[in-house]
Design a protein around this motif. Structure first.
Motif, PDB file in Angstrom:
ATOM      1  N   UNK A 230       5.390   1.393   4.191  1.00  0.00           N
ATOM      2  CA  UNK A 230       4.189   2.191   3.743  1.00  0.00           C
ATOM      3  C   UNK A 230       3.939   3.402   4.860  1.00  0.00           C
ATOM      4  N   UNK A 231       3.119   4.145   4.412  1.00  0.00           N
ATOM      5  CA  UNK A 231       2.802   5.332   5.433  1.00  0.00           C
ATOM      6  C   UNK A 231       1.974   4.523   6.819  1.00  0.00           C
ATOM      7  N   UNK A 232       1.740   3.537   6.650  1.00  0.00           N
ATOM      8  CA  UNK A 232       0.745   2.915   7.908  1.00  0.00           C
ATOM      9  C   UNK A 232       2.037   2.162   8.795  1.00  0.00           C
ATOM     10  N   UNK A 236       6.484  -3.593   2.999  1.00  0.00           N
ATOM     11  CA  UNK A 236       6.058  -4.057   1.644  1.00  0.00           C
ATOM     12  C   UNK A 236       7.552  -4.298   0.967  1.00  0.00           C
ATOM     13  N   UNK A 237       7.203  -5.191  -0.070  1.00  0.00           N
ATOM     14  CA  UNK A 237       8.325  -5.452  -1.034  1.00  0.00           C
ATOM     15  C   UNK A 237       8.910  -4.426  -1.542  1.00  0.00           C
ATOM     16  N   UNK A 238      10.131  -4.684  -1.754  1.00  0.00           N
ATOM     17  CA  UNK A 238      11.139  -3.475  -2.394  1.00  0.00           C
ATOM     18  C   UNK A 238      10.691  -3.120  -3.910  1.00  0.00           C
ATOM     19  N   UNK A 239      10.573  -1.939  -4.240  1.00  0.00           N
ATOM     20  CA  UNK A 239       9.917  -1.532  -5.515  1.00  0.00           C
ATOM     21  C   UNK A 239      10.480  -0.299  -5.892  1.00  0.00           C
ATOM     22  N   UNK A 304       6.403   1.598  -3.593  1.00  0.00           N
ATOM     23  CA  UNK A 304       5.036   1.686  -4.348  1.00  0.00           C
ATOM     24  C   UNK A 304       4.323   2.773  -3.974  1.00  0.00           C
ATOM     25  N   UNK A 305       4.607   3.468  -2.943  1.00  0.00           N
ATOM     26  CA  UNK A 305       3.907   4.500  -2.433  1.00  0.00           C
ATOM     27  C   UNK A 305       4.488   5.838  -2.897  1.00  0.00           C
TER      28      UNK A 305
END
Length: 780
Positions: A230-232, A236-239, A304-305
Motif C-alpha cells: 500500500x501507499x505506506x 497487503x494480500x494480493x487483490x 485493494x488501494x
C-alpha cells in the motif's frame, strides 16, 4: 478553415430557414399539441425566456435527460455542439467548451470553466463531477461569463438546476438492472406541508462492475498471488478488482418557504462514491499472456488501494425578498466539504514502474448578495457582491520498485539521447509512431529477463515510497458585479456589465526529497476588471439576433519551490459571438459564429521529481467556430433534435515574445473539428398502451488527447448510438423500459497518455462497451 466555415454556414442557414416565417408563438393555452413550451432560464440572474438572453447557450430540459437516460455530466456532451466532458472518474473530470479544456490537477489553480449547481459554484475538480438526478434543466453557456458566473468562467459555464418543491404531493421510484451487473435505484418524493412550506427529497443509487478485467492475482500473472504494497509500504494480500466501473449513492433534501414577498430555499445533499479505479492500461507492456489493447484484460499493481472513494457534503440556503414590484433582494450562502482518496496504477502494468496515491480534503464556503431590478419595460439589471474561500490539502505518494524504475530511467535517458526522440508525451516531436514504438520496445525489453519474467534485485527493497509530497492552497476571492440592460427601442436591447475581482492566493508545497522534507510557501494578491457587452435585436416575435463581447480571465497561478515563488501570468481571452435564436409553435433553433483570442495561454505539466503541477504560459492563440442546435416537433408523437458544431482550434506558431512555440499549429486537446448529434423520439399509441421510442446518435471527428499532438495519442472519428423503448399502460402507475447504450458496440478511447505518457509509456482509457438494461418506473 474557409471551406469548413462555408459548409457550416450553409447547414445552419438551411436549419434556420423556417425562422424567416412570421408565425407567432402561441401561449400555453394553445390547443396545438405540437407546441414547444417556452424555455425559462436564470442565466442573467432573473427569470427570462431563453430567447431574450443575448448569450450563446444550450438548454437541456429534465424531460430530455430522462428519455435519453443521461445520468452523468459526460453524457451531456453527446448532444451539445462543441462541448466535450470527460469523466474518467469523479476525482478529476475535464470540461471542454469550444476547444479549450480546463484540465488542472493543482489545488492552487482555477479551472477555465465554471460549474454551478443550483446557483452555487462547484467548479473545483473534486466537487464538479455530480450525479444527475431529479434535474429540472442544465444550462450551458458558451464563452466567458464574467458578470454571470464569476471567476472560473473564463471559457464558459455549466449550470445545473435541480427540481424545486412544488404544491403537489407526488413521488416516483425507478429500478434498473443492466448487462454489466449494474444496479440502480432512483426516487423522489414531494410533499406540500402547508400553504407556505413544501419539501422534496430525491436520491440515487448506482453500482456497476468494472468493464476492464484485472488479472493481477491470477496464477498466470507475472507475480502470481504474491503480496502487494500500500501507499505506506505495508505488505497487503494480493487483490485484483476489475476497473472502470460506476458507484454513486446520493441524496438531496430541499425545503422551500414561500410567502407573499419572501422565498427561502434550503438544501442539504450528500454524495458518496466508492468507485473502481480508472483502467489506465499500458499500450507498451502487455499483461502476461495478453496484449496491449485497451479493450482486453489488464494486469494492475496496487491491489485493494486501486479505486476512488469520495464523500461530498453540501449545504446551501438562498433567500429572495421583493422590496417592491420592480426590485428584489437576493442573498445566499453555502458550505461544501469534500474528502477524496484515489489509488491508481500510473504505468498501467503489473510492474511497479510508478504508482500513485493521493488524498484531497477541501472545504469551500462563501456567499453573495445582489439587488435585481426589472421595470418590466425599458430597464433591468443587477448589482452584487460575493466572497468565497477554498482551503485544500493534498498529500501525494509515489510508489516504485527501485530496481525496475532505476533501470527504466537509465535506459530511457540513453535511448532519448542517442535517438533525439523524446518519449515524454508532453514534448512535441516530428518522429513517426513507428520510430517511437521501436524505441519503446527496446525500453520495455530492458525490464524483462530472457525467460520473460520481470527483472528483480533481491538486494534492493521491493518497494520504495516517496513519502508524501503535500500540496496546500488557500484561495480567498471577493468580487463585485454590476450589469444593466436597456431597451433602446421596443426591438433593440443593450446589455453592459463589469465584474471587479480581488483575490489572494496562498500555496504551501512540501517535498519529500533526500535530506527533507522541505517546505516552501508563496502568496500573491491580484485584481482585475472583466467587462461584458451585448446587443440583441428582435426581428419579430420569433426571430432574435445578438452580438456579444466578453473578457475572460483564468487567474494567475502561484508556485512555490526551492527556486522561490513563481507567479504565472493570468490567462486572458477576448470572446466575440454573433448569434441567432428562433422559436415558433413547433420549431426552436439557436446558432452562433464565434472567435476567441487568447493571450498568455496557461499550460500545465507535472514535474516528475517533485510531483508538483507546474503551470506556464505558452503564448497567444486564436480559435473560431460555428454551431447550432434545433428541435422540431413534427407532430404530437414525433420530435427531432439535432446539433452540429465546427471548430478550428489551433495553437499559434509563436509565443507572445515572438519565439517559436513547440505546439505551434497543433490542435487543442479534446477539440474535434466536427461534432454533432441527432435524437429522434417517436410515441406510438395502440390499444391501451403507449410506446415511447428514443434514438440518439452522436458523432465526432478525431480528437487529440495531448496538446503536443504526440503520435498515437488520439481517437479517430467515431459515432455512438443509444436506443430505448418505454411502455406505459393507460391509467397505470407503472412503466417499463428496455434500453441499449452503444448499440453497435463501438470501441473508442476517452483518454490516452496520462501519467504513464509523461514517463514514456502512455496508458489508454477505454470508453463504455455496449450495455443493455431494463428499468421499472412507479409514479404515485
Amino acid at each position: 478553415m474557409f471551406t469548413r466555415s462555408l459548409i457550416a454556414s450553409a447547414v445552419l442557414i438551411s436549419l434556420a430557414a423556417p425562422a424567416f416565417s412570421q408565425t407567432e408563438v402561441p401561449d400555453s393555452s394553445s390547443a396545438d399539441s405540437n407546441y414547444i413550451e417556452e424555455i425559462t432560464v436564470t442565466a442573467q440572474m432573473r427569470e427570462q425566456s431563453v430567447m431574450d438572453v443575448p448569450v450563446t447557450m444550450d438548454v437541456i430540459g429534465g424531460e430530455f435527460l430522462e428519455r435519453t437516460n443521461i445520468m452523468e455530466l459526460d453524457e451531456l456532451s453527446r448532444i451539445l455542439p462543441n462541448v466535450q466532458i470527460q469523466e474518467q472518474a469523479v476525482s478529476l473530470p475535464s470540461f471542454n467548451i469550444r476547444g479549450v479544456t480546463d484540465d488542472v490537477f493543482s489545488v492552487s489553480a482555477t479551472p477555465r470553466i465554471s460549474v454551478y449547481q443550483d446557483g452555487f459554484d462547484i467548479s473545483k475538480k473534486t466537487v464538479s463531477s455530480v450525479a444527475l438526478y431529479d434535474i429540472a434543466r442544465v444550462e450551458v453557456l458558451k464563452g466567458p461569463q464574467p458578470t454571470l458566473f464569476g471567476v472560473a468562467a473564463a471559457n464558459g459555464a455549466i449550470s445545473i438546476h435541480s427540481n424545486l418543491p412544488t404544491d403537489v404531493k407526488e413521488g416516483k421510484v425507478q429500478l434498473g438492472y443492466n448487462s454489466e451487473q449494474g444496479e440502480e435505484l432512483e426516487f423522489m418524493f414531494n410533499l406540500p406541508v402547508n400553504d407556505n412550506h413544501s419539501f422534496r427529497v430525491a436520491g440515487l443509487y448506482r453500482e456497476m462492475d468494472g468493464i476492464v478485467e484485472n488479472n493481477a492475482c491470477s496464477e498466470g500473472s507475472y507475480y502470481g498471488n504474491a503480496n502487494m504494497y500500500d501507499h505506506k509500504g505495508n505488505a497487503i494480500p494480493c487483490s485484483s478488482e476489475d476497473l472502470q466501473g460506476v458507484s454513486v449513492q446520493a441524496v438531496r433534501g430541499t425545503w422551500k418557504m414561500d410567502y407573499d414577498k419572501l422565498e427561502v430555499i434550503a438544501r442539504a445533499a450528500l454524495e458518496y462514491n466508492d468507485q473502481p479505479g480508472v483502467a489506465f492500461k499500458s499500450g507498451s507492456i502487455a499483461p502476461k499472456g495478453g496484449d496491449t489493447s485497451p479493450y482486453t484484460a489488464a494486469e494492475f499493481s496496487l491491489g485493494s488501494e486501486l479505486g476512488i472513494e469520495r464523500t461530498l457534503q453540501s449545504y446551501d440556503i438562498s433567500a429572495n425578498y421583493a422590496l417592491s414590484s420592480t426590485l428584489n433582494l437576493h442573498a445566499d450562502a453555502y458550505y461544501k466539504d469534500v474528502e477524496v482518496s484515489e489509488g491508481y496504477d500510473a504505468d498501467g502494468t503489473a510492474l511497479r514502474i510508478q504508482d500513485g496515491y493521493y488524498e484531497n480534503d477541501a472545504t469551500l464556503k462563501g456567499g453573495s448578495v445582489r439587488l435585481v431590478y426589472d421595470s418590466g419595460d425599458k430597464w433591468a439589471g443587477f448589482i452584487g457582491a460575493s466572497i468565497s474561500q477554498d482551503d485544500s490539502i493534498m498529500p501525494y505518494y509515489v510508489m516504485v520498485d527501485p530496481f525496475i524504475r532505476g533501470t527504466f530511467d537509465a535506459v530511457k535517458a540513453q535511448l532519448e539521447a542517442s535517438s533525439n526522440i523524446p518519449l515524454n508525451q508532453n514534448i512535441a516531436t516530428n518522429a513517426s509512431l513507428e520510430e517511437i514504438e521501436a524505441l519503446r520496445q527496446i525500453l520495455v525489453s530492458s525490464l524483462f529477463n530472457a525467460d520473460g519474467t520481470p527483472i528483480s534485485n533481491p538486494d534492493l527493497p521491493p518497494i520504495l515510497i516517496q513519502d508524501p509530497y503535500t500540496f496546500e492552497a488557500e484561495l480567498d476571492i471577493a468580487s463585485y458585479v454590476a450589469e444593466v440592460s436597456y431597451f433602446v427601442t421596443d426591438d433593440i436591447n443593450i446589455t453592459a456589465g463589469v465584474r471587479y475581482i480581488d483575490e489572494t492566493r496562498f500555496t504551501r508545497n512540501t517535498y519529500a526529497l533526500p535530506g527533507g522534507p522541505f517546505t516552501f510557501e508563496g502568496e500573491g494578491d491580484f485584481t482585475d476588471t472583466l467587462p461584458r457587452f451585448a446587443v440583441s435585436y428582435d426581428v419579430n416575435n420569433n426571430w432574435n439576433l445578438y452580438a456579444n463581447y466578453a473578457k475572460g480571465r483564468r487567474s494567475p497561478v502561484v508556485d512555490a519551490s526551492a527556486a522561490g515563488t513563481t507567479i504565472t501570468k493570468a490567462e486572458i481571452v477576448d470572446s466575440y459571438d454573433l448569434g441567432v435564436k428562433y422559436q415558433s409553435a413547433n420549431f426552436i433553433f439557436s446558432g452562433a459564429i464565434f472567435t476567441y483570442e487568447y493571450s498568455d495561454y496557461q499550460q500545465s505539466y507535472t514535474d516528475q521529481e517533485t510531483m508538483q503541477s507546474i503551470t506556464v504560459t505558452v503564448g497567444d492563440s486564436t480559435m473560431s467556430g460555428i454551431e447550432g442546435m434545433a428541435t422540431y416537433n413534427y407532430s404530437d408523437t414525433l420530435t427531432f433534435t439535432a446539433s452540429l458544431g465546427f471548430l478550428d482550434a489551433e495553437f499559434a506558431d509563436n509565443t507572445s515574445d515572438g519565439s517559436p512555440f513547440q505546439y505551434g499549429g497543433n490542435k487543442f486537446r479534446l477539440a474535434p473539428e466536427v461534432s454533432g448529434a441527432i435524437n429522434i423520439n417517436k410515441v406510438v399509441h395502440f390499444d391501451n398502451w403507449t410506446m415511447d421510442v428514443n434514438w440518439l446518435t452522436s458523432f465526432q471527428s478525431e480528437v487529440f488527447f495531448e496538446s503536443s499532438n504526440y503520435p498515437g495519442m488520439s481517437q479517430d472519428t467515431y459515432s455512438l448510438t443509444d436506443f430505448s423503448l418505454k411502455l406505459n399502460r393507460e391509467s397505470s402507475e407503472f412503466a417499463y423500459e428496455f434500453y441499449v447504450n452503444n448499440l453497435f458496440d463501438k470501441e473508442f478511447l476517452i483518454d490516452a497518455g496520462n501519467t504513464g505518457g509523461r514517463i514514456g509509456i502512455p496508458t489508454f482509457v477505454r470508453g463504455m462497451p455496449r450495455i443493455a438494461g431494463v428499468r421499472l418506473y412507479y409514479a404515485f
